[in-house]
Design an enzyme around this catalytic site. Structure first.
Site, PDB file in Angstrom:
ATOM      1  CD  GLU A  46      -1.235   0.014   3.732  1.00  0.00           C
ATOM      2  OE1 GLU A  46      -2.284  -0.644   3.607  1.00  0.00           O
ATOM      3  OE2 GLU A  46      -0.906   0.560   4.802  1.00  0.00           O
ATOM      4  CG  HIS A  83      -2.919   0.815   7.750  1.00  0.00           C
ATOM      5  ND1 HIS A  83      -2.809  -0.030   6.682  1.00  0.00           N
ATOM      6  CD2 HIS A  83      -3.678   0.184   8.657  1.00  0.00           C
ATOM      7  CE1 HIS A  83      -3.484  -1.138   6.946  1.00  0.00           C
ATOM      8  NE2 HIS A  83      -4.029  -1.030   8.145  1.00  0.00           N
TER       9      HIS A  83
END
Lengths: 402, 307
Positions: free
Chosen positions: B222, B260
């Protein structure tokens, strides 16, 4: 969490570091009083927003959109200059490279005494992810776009990694001063400031301290002329003093409300709302909507253990955005059971009287039960088996006009 | 074989008496994980009811490892205590057994706490930290297996695909995609979405390369940092087994933290497009859509004459 330059300067001042005298102002009158009190012929009048590139930014009128002034940081040589600049800045919209085209309203001003600049440097402290260590970066080329320096002449940026437990060693700080070409008493001044900044970085759990420019004066003193300070949100629980510096007007209001409900939300420009569990899957859902010709309206992660109430809150936040024309729910039920999510979706759509098209993709634990609950609800809810199918359906339902 | 944790690994739960600890320890027991006890300071001597297992509790990791010779521990303690829990586990594994695997599930640990914890664990070459802010690690068995974390156990089956990912639910997608082409998993590792973590992509890829059970790897990245780029370079130079990938965050705006703590494009660096380009250049076939991971994996297995 970011703070304003004037707040950062106050932290520096309290830590005994070299900053110019300056006053935080919220009106033209305060700015003029600040000018009078500073007793400096030349002052800097600086827009205070949570974004970089202020000096090269442009100010616009909030309603007419007319251009008011080039540059959000101005050097004033007279009381009249201060008045003119403060008027042009306060209450107007500052657009910089980092704000996006919508810019940010300037409500705060910092009026700071000038100094005789001999040279501008760059200094930053951050945590390097690859080395898993705090990193101090410095360059002789300050006052300019450091990303360009990093791209074009990476050798002009000097780096030292510092163990946060042992702290910055005198010899390392002196070495960095030498790399920057400092001599004589400027070395001592630099060592004192960089050591103090590093102590502040560790003791306050900063995520970033960036000084651009840090200057050497003609008197061979180092002065921190800028202060971009960010804090690790995960560590704010142990810094109540820092939490008080938060300026919520600098943050997207829906993002603030989402955070209060333990949801992670980021507003985007599209028209398809997304409600997903897990940050990676939430990003992937946005990507796939785009891949099939739509535009996502938001990132929203309800987390691993969301309950019915959180799902309702999440729907409410998505629907607040007037651009939203349809919603895609994508849940991989692991710990979270799909039947519970299905009930939450039904409750939320009824409570909030959702009229826009809704596509729900449920997989994982109890997914059959979840789908049965949705299809037997009598509501206009479309279901999908895969993310691709869900994305195609919602893009089609909103008319594909992103 | 599998990587790092065998099917019958003996596992301790740090924070076993807390809500999260008891809940997930029970799920692990249901899956078949060999839970041998747990640790909660000042609760030593108690027993926790995990359904099929009555788990003894110790005050410290040192006592718990002395008593059980555990191979691994999993941490469910709150963020402000998690850094210290990692350090305690590392010291105990190193001094008593010389090795061990620590899996930290906790999300929201201060970054500087993780800097200190990661530096501490790194002093012990045979002690491995997985996470934090991750779903954990699972080695499925024929029946049951070692599920050390919060992933749904029932979606897995034993097989030959290794999976490594920064994201929890995307790992589950990858597992489901592998299952859709009838491929089980050797081991699945969630390395977590924090900026500072223990085990990285390259550690996992190297272990999968050396693991006889693993035939191919799925790698899920990611936005943020450049771990994917470094992993891609490593794959180009060292990996003989097929690797397929997916990177989340093509549409993520710069400067925004996407859930995150580590998922942020800063200074124009860490974009998904750069990562996919680096991975493709290293011969890693990337899916544009997680729903296509199965198809891409199947192509790669066929190209390598593994199907």
């Amino acid at each position: 969490m970011n703070i304003h330059e004037y707040q950062g300067k106050q932290l520096f001042r309290e830590a005994g570091l070299s900053v110019q005298d300056g006053v935080h102002c919220m009106s033209v009158e305060q700015a003029l009083a600040a000018y009078d009190s500073l007793g400096s012929n030349v002052v800097a009048v600086k827009s205070q927003i949570h974004a970089g590139g202020r000096g090269k930014g442009t100010l616009y009128h909030p309603e007419s959109g007319d251009l008011i002034m080039e540059g959000g940081v101005k050097i004033a040589f007279s009381r009249e200059d201060v008045e003119k600049y403060a008027e042009n800045i306060l209450g107007n919209i500052l657009v910089t490279k980092q704000t996006g085209s919508e810019g940010k309203m300037v409500n705060n001003l910092y009026v700071e005494g000038g100094c005789n600049i001999a040279h501008e440097y760059y200094l930053a402290i951050l945590v390097d992810r690859e080395e898993k260590m705090p990193l101090i970066m410095a360059s002789k080329e300050g006052g300019v776009d450091i990303e360009e320096v990093a791209e074009n002449t990476p050798e002009a940026i000097f780096k030292i990694y510092v163990d946060p437990v042992a702290g910055l060693q005198q010899a390392d700080a002196e070495g960095l001063a030498k790399s920057l070409g400092l001599t004589g008493k400027a070395v001592d001044s630099f060592v004192e400031n960089v050591t103090g900044l590093f102590e502040l970085f560790v003791s306050k759990d900063c995520s970033m301290v960036e000084i651009n420019p840090m200057v050497r004066t003609e008197e061979d003193e180092i002065v921190l002329l800028d202060a971009k300070v960010g804090f690790d949100e995960n560590a704010l629980f142990r810094h109540p003093d820092i939490m008080e510096l938060r300026d919520l007007s600098e943050e997207e209001p829906t993002e603030v409300r989402a955070k209060a409900a333990d949801l992670s939300y980021v507003k985007l420009d599209g028209n398809i709302g997304c409600l997903v569990n897990g940050a990676g899957l939430a990003m992937a859902t946005m990507d796939v909507i785009k891949l099939y010709g739509g535009e996502p309206a938001n990132f929203l992660d309800v987390g691993g253990g969301a309950n019915e109430e959180q799902v309702t809150t999440a729907f409410g936040i998505i629907m607040e955005d007037p651009n939203v024309k349809g919603i895609l729910v994508n849940i991989f039920g692991g710990i979270m059971r799909c039947d519970i999510i299905a009930r939450g979706v039904i409750a939320a759509t009824q409570t909030l009287e959702l009229e826009d098209p809704l596509v729900v993709r449920l997989v994982g634990t109890n997914f059959e039960e979840g789908r049965r609950i949705l299809s037997e609800s009598g509501l206009n809810i479309h279901t999908a088996e895969t993310l691709a199918e869900g994305a195609k359906k919602i893009v089609e339902l909103v008319g594909g006009e992103a | 074989m599998a990587i790092w944790v065998e099917e019958d690994a003996k596992v301790l739960v740090q924070g076993i008496t807390g809500n999260q600890g008891t809940f997930h320890a029970t799920k692990m027991v249901e899956y078949g994980t060999n839970i041998v006890g747990g640790v909660t300071p000042r609760k030593g001597g108690q027993t926790v009811d995990l359904g099929a297992v009555q788990a003894p509790v110790w005050d410290t990791m040192g006592e718990a490892i002395e008593a059980t010779d555990a191979d691994a521990s999993v941490i469910y303690v709150p963020p402000r205590f998690a850094g210290a829990a990692i350090i305690e586990a590392a010291d105990a594994f190193a001094s008593i057994r010389g090795n061990g695997v620590i899996v930290c599930i906790t999300e929201g640990i201060p970054t500087l706490d993780m800097v200190k914890a990661a530096e501490h664990v790194a002093k012990y070459p045979d002690v491995r930290l997985i996470g934090p802010n991750c779903p954990g690690i699972i080695t499925p068995g024929e029946t049951g297996g070692a599920k050390i974390g919060i992933m749904p156990g029932h979606i897995h089956a034993k097989g030959r695909i290794g999976i490594v990912s920064k994201s929890g639910t995307l790992t589950y997608e990858a597992v489901a995609q592998a299952m859709s082409i009838d491929e089980g998993q050797s081991t699945c590792v969630g390395i977590g979405g924090d900026p500072v973590n223990g085990t990285g992509f390259i550690d996992c890829l190297a272990a999968f390369e050396n693991d006889e059970q693993t035939a191919a790897v799925v790698m899920i990245g990611e936005i943020g940092g450049n771990a994917e780029e470094e992993a891609a370079a490593w794959v180009a130079d060292n990996m003989t087994k097929p690797v397929v990938g997916f990177v989340a965050g093509m549409t993520a705006p710069p400067g925004k933290r996407m859930g995150h703590a580590g998922a942020i494009i800063s200074g124009g660096k860490g974009t998904a497009a750069e990562k996919v380009a680096a991975m493709e250049a290293a011969g890693i076939r990337c899916a544009n859509d997680p729903s296509e991971i199965g198809a891409v994996l199947l192509e790669s297995l066929k190209a390598a004459r593994l199907r």
